[in-house]
Every structure is written in structure tokens, then in C-alpha cells.
Write a protein that holds these residues in place. Structure first.
Motif, PDB file in Angstrom:
ATOM      1  N   ARG A   1       0.830  -1.207   0.000  1.00 46.22           N
ATOM      2  CA  ARG A   1       0.000   0.000   0.000  1.00 46.22           C
ATOM      3  C   ARG A   1       0.867   1.261   0.000  1.00 46.22           C
ATOM      4  N   TYR A   2       2.017   1.178   0.660  1.00 40.26           N
ATOM      5  CA  TYR A   2       2.918   2.335   0.677  1.00 40.26           C
ATOM      6  C   TYR A   2       3.414   2.644  -0.735  1.00 40.26           C
ATOM      7  N   TYR A   3       3.886   1.621  -1.439  1.00 30.37           N
ATOM      8  CA  TYR A   3       4.380   1.851  -2.797  1.00 30.37           C
ATOM      9  C   TYR A   3       3.244   2.226  -3.743  1.00 30.37           C
ATOM     10  N   ALA A   4       2.046   1.698  -3.476  1.00 25.94           N
ATOM     11  CA  ALA A   4       0.900   2.067  -4.307  1.00 25.94           C
ATOM     12  C   ALA A   4       0.580   3.552  -4.163  1.00 25.94           C
ATOM     13  N   SER A   5       0.761   4.088  -2.959  1.00 28.55           N
ATOM     14  CA  SER A   5       0.480   5.514  -2.744  1.00 28.55           C
ATOM     15  C   SER A   5       1.492   6.417  -3.436  1.00 28.55           C
ATOM     16  N   ARG A   6       2.623   5.852  -3.851  1.00 29.77           N
ATOM     17  CA  ARG A   6       3.667   6.647  -4.499  1.00 29.77           C
ATOM     18  C   ARG A   6       3.817   6.318  -5.982  1.00 29.77           C
ATOM     19  N   LEU A   7       2.835   5.664  -6.549  1.00 29.48           N
ATOM     20  CA  LEU A   7       2.929   5.289  -7.960  1.00 29.48           C
ATOM     21  C   LEU A   7       3.062   6.505  -8.868  1.00 29.48           C
ATOM     22  N   GLN A   8       2.447   7.619  -8.481  1.00 32.64           N
ATOM     23  CA  GLN A   8       2.500   8.806  -9.335  1.00 32.64           C
ATOM     24  C   GLN A   8       3.911   9.373  -9.451  1.00 32.64           C
TER      25      GLN A   8
END
Length: 324
Positions: free
Chosen positions: A158-165
Motif C-alpha cells: 500500500r505504501y508503494y501504491a500511494s507513491r505510484l504517481q
């Protein structure tokens, strides 16, 4: 249970009688005649006692050393409970520069979100329904990268998903779809799981890489991996060539018993959720019995070294003649 792991080390005990015999031969004295030997015996007694103590300590050190080499241990059986998922998911997400473009899947949608934001929405929605499953993350542009291996802990995911942009444009640009799917299949191929799923989230078609769709399909079928595709973008806005490449991805997905979706509406994510929920999955607890060894050789080795050290010091005192 107390036992010795290397019982053959006790063969070194053959050295003990040899050492005793050598000590006897060395200490054997010749007999001389004296009129009065009381003074001589009184003078030699401390020295002879030191020599005997030295040999006794050497024998003790040898015995302790042999027992230490036999590696005495206390064994205990320990039961461990491990979790094993019957469904493994590997999210494979496109982070090429085109994912930063503002292009929605539905032309009537005026939200103006970048494609990577749609990818985040899709990823979050899928994580919500797979929170009890093992999941991992692979991102790709010109080359694929494994960000997170399969794990029950979704917090890093979830952490890496929040930084996909933040990812698009940070690595060499391109869309190596087939290479990324091959890497994902390689990750899942070694896993013993009843159901293995790759969820590909991309906005375009393959335009670089080494592998072809036939090689990827062969690998998916061989390892019984299903490919679910979430296509982010307006299919009809692409050129005919690009649409042809997208159709290849669709065919590979369908032939692997997966589904190809266009992320135009929220209900399409719900369709994917229902497809995944239809797969039989559960968290199985597996009990493993391990044998734990607690070593005790140090409790014998240290006294052996102490005995040997004291013996060598007594020999030094004996040779220097300090007891005369």
C-alpha cells in the motif's frame, strides 16, 4: 534428549592409553645405590609431584577435548505454524511516461485524472478484496523491476501504491509488457499454490523487450497462471497498430483463463473482484516440526583449554627448576 552428534570422535580415546604408556616410559628412573637417600627423595618429591600433576592435567584435557569433539547436544522438537495461501497475486503495473498523461477511459469523463491515478484506484480496490492473500508488486517501463515479492503483509504494498504517481519517467521509458509478464510468471512459477494470478495494469501496448506473446502464453499455461488485465485508457483513441497490440494482450489473457477489462467505470473493478472471489482460496495453517539442538561442547572445551594451559605452565616451572 541428550545425545552426541559425532560419536565417532570417541575413537580418539585410543590416544589415552598411548599417552599413559609414553608418560610411564618417560618417568621410568634408573636405580642407583646410595648409603642414605632420604635427603635426595625429600629434594625430588615436589618436582616429581609437579610432573605427575602436569601429566594428569594433559590426560584430563585430552578426555574433555574428545567429549567436546563428539558434540554433546540436547535435542528438542519444536512445532511451528506457518500460513500458506491458496491464492497468490502479483500486481504488474505500467509506470511508463505515458501513464502521466491525462487520458480517461471514458471520453465523457471530465475528471482529468492521469492514467497512473486510475491505476492507483484499481490497485487499491483490488487490495481491499485480497487483504488475506499473498501479494507482490512488479513495475515496468522499458525494463521490469520486482518491487515487492509475495507476502501476506500488504503494508509495504500500500505504501508503494500511494507513491505510484512518482514513478513514471524515473526509469528508461518504454512499455515492455511481455518482458514484465515473463518476470511475473517467473516469480509465480516457483510457488506451490492452487491459484496463481497476475493482474496487469497498463495503458498501452508492448513496444520494446525481448519476449513475445507466444512465449509468455506458453509460460502462463505451463505454470497454470491466470492473467487479468486492467487496461487504463480509451481503446478507440489509439492507432490501429496499437489497438492490434492491445488485442494480443487480450487474447493472451483470455487463453490463460483470465479476463481483459477496460477501466472505464468503477463497476469493471467490481467485475474483477467477483472473478477473483470466485476462485477457491483460503488461508491454510501448516504445522512443521523442527528439531532444535542446544550445544554443550563449549562447557567441555573451555575446561580442556584451562587444563592444558595449567599443564604447560607446570612444565615450564619444572624445566626452569624453580622447585629445586
Amino acid at each position: 534428549m541428550f545425545r552426541f552428534l559425532i560419536p565417532t570422535a570417541f575413537l580418539f580415546f585410543i590416544i589415552v592409553p598411548i599417552a599413559l604408556w609414553a608418560a610411564y616410559k618417560r618417568n621410568k628412573r634408573k636405580v642407583f645405590s646410595f648409603s642414605n637417600a632420604d635427603m635426595l627423595f625429600a629434594l625430588k618429591k615436589p618436582k616429581a609431584t609437579v610432573e605427575k600433576c602436569s601429566w594428569f592435567l594433559k590426560i584430563a584435557a585430552l578426555i574433555l577435548f574428545v567429549f567436546a569433539c563428539a558434540r554433546p547436544v540436547q535435542t528438542r522438537d519444536v512445532s511451528l505454524f506457518t500460513q500458506q495461501s491458496s491464492l497468490d497475486l502479483l500486481f504488474t503495473i505500467d509506470i511508463s511516461s505515458s501513464m502521466n498523461e491525462t487520458a480517461t477511459a471514458n471520453t465523457s469523463d471530465k475528471s482529468g485524472l492521469a492514467r497512473i491515478e486510475y491505476a492507483k484506484q484499481a490497485l487499491y480496490a483490488l487490495l481491499d478484496i485480497t487483504e488475506r492473500e499473498r501479494a507482490g508488486l512488479v513495475v515496468f517501463a522499458q525494463n521490469p523491476y520486482t518491487v515487492l515479492p509475495l507476502s501476506f503483509d500488504h503494508t509495504p504494498l500500500r505504501y508503494y501504491a500511494s507513491r505510484l504517481q512518482d514513478y513514471p519517467g524515473t526509469i528508461e521509458d518504454g512499455t515492455a509488457v511481455w518482458d514484465s509478464l515473463m518476470v511475473s510468471a517467473e516469480r509465480l512459477g516457483t510457488v506451490d499454490s492452487p491459484a496463481k494470478v497476475i493482474i496487469l495494469i497498463t495503458d498501452g501496448a508492448n513496444n520494446c523487450g525481448f519476449f513475445t506473446e507466444d512465449q509468455v502464453l506458453e509460460r502462463l499455461l505451463r505454470d497454470d497462471i491466470r492473467l487479468y488485465v486492467v487496461h487504463v485508457g480509451n481503446y478507440f483513441s489509439f492507432t490501429l497498430t496499437t489497438r492490434g497490440e492491445i488485442d494480443k494482450i487480450r487474447k493472451v489473457s483470455e487463453r490463460s483463463s483470465g479476463v481483459f477489462f477496460t477501466f472505464s467505470e468503477e463497476r469493471n473493478i467490481q467485475k474483477i473482484a467477483k472473478q477473483i472471489e470466485s476462485l477457491e482460496r483460503s488461508i491454510e495453517e501448516k504445522q512443521e516440526r523442527l528439531r532444535y539442538h542446544q550445544d554443550y561442547y563449549l562447557y567441555l572445551l573451555v575446561p580442556a583449554l584451562v587444563c592444558l594451559s595449567v599443564s604447560l605452565n607446570l612444565d615450564w616451572i619444572y624445566r626452569k627448576g624453580y622447585l629445586l
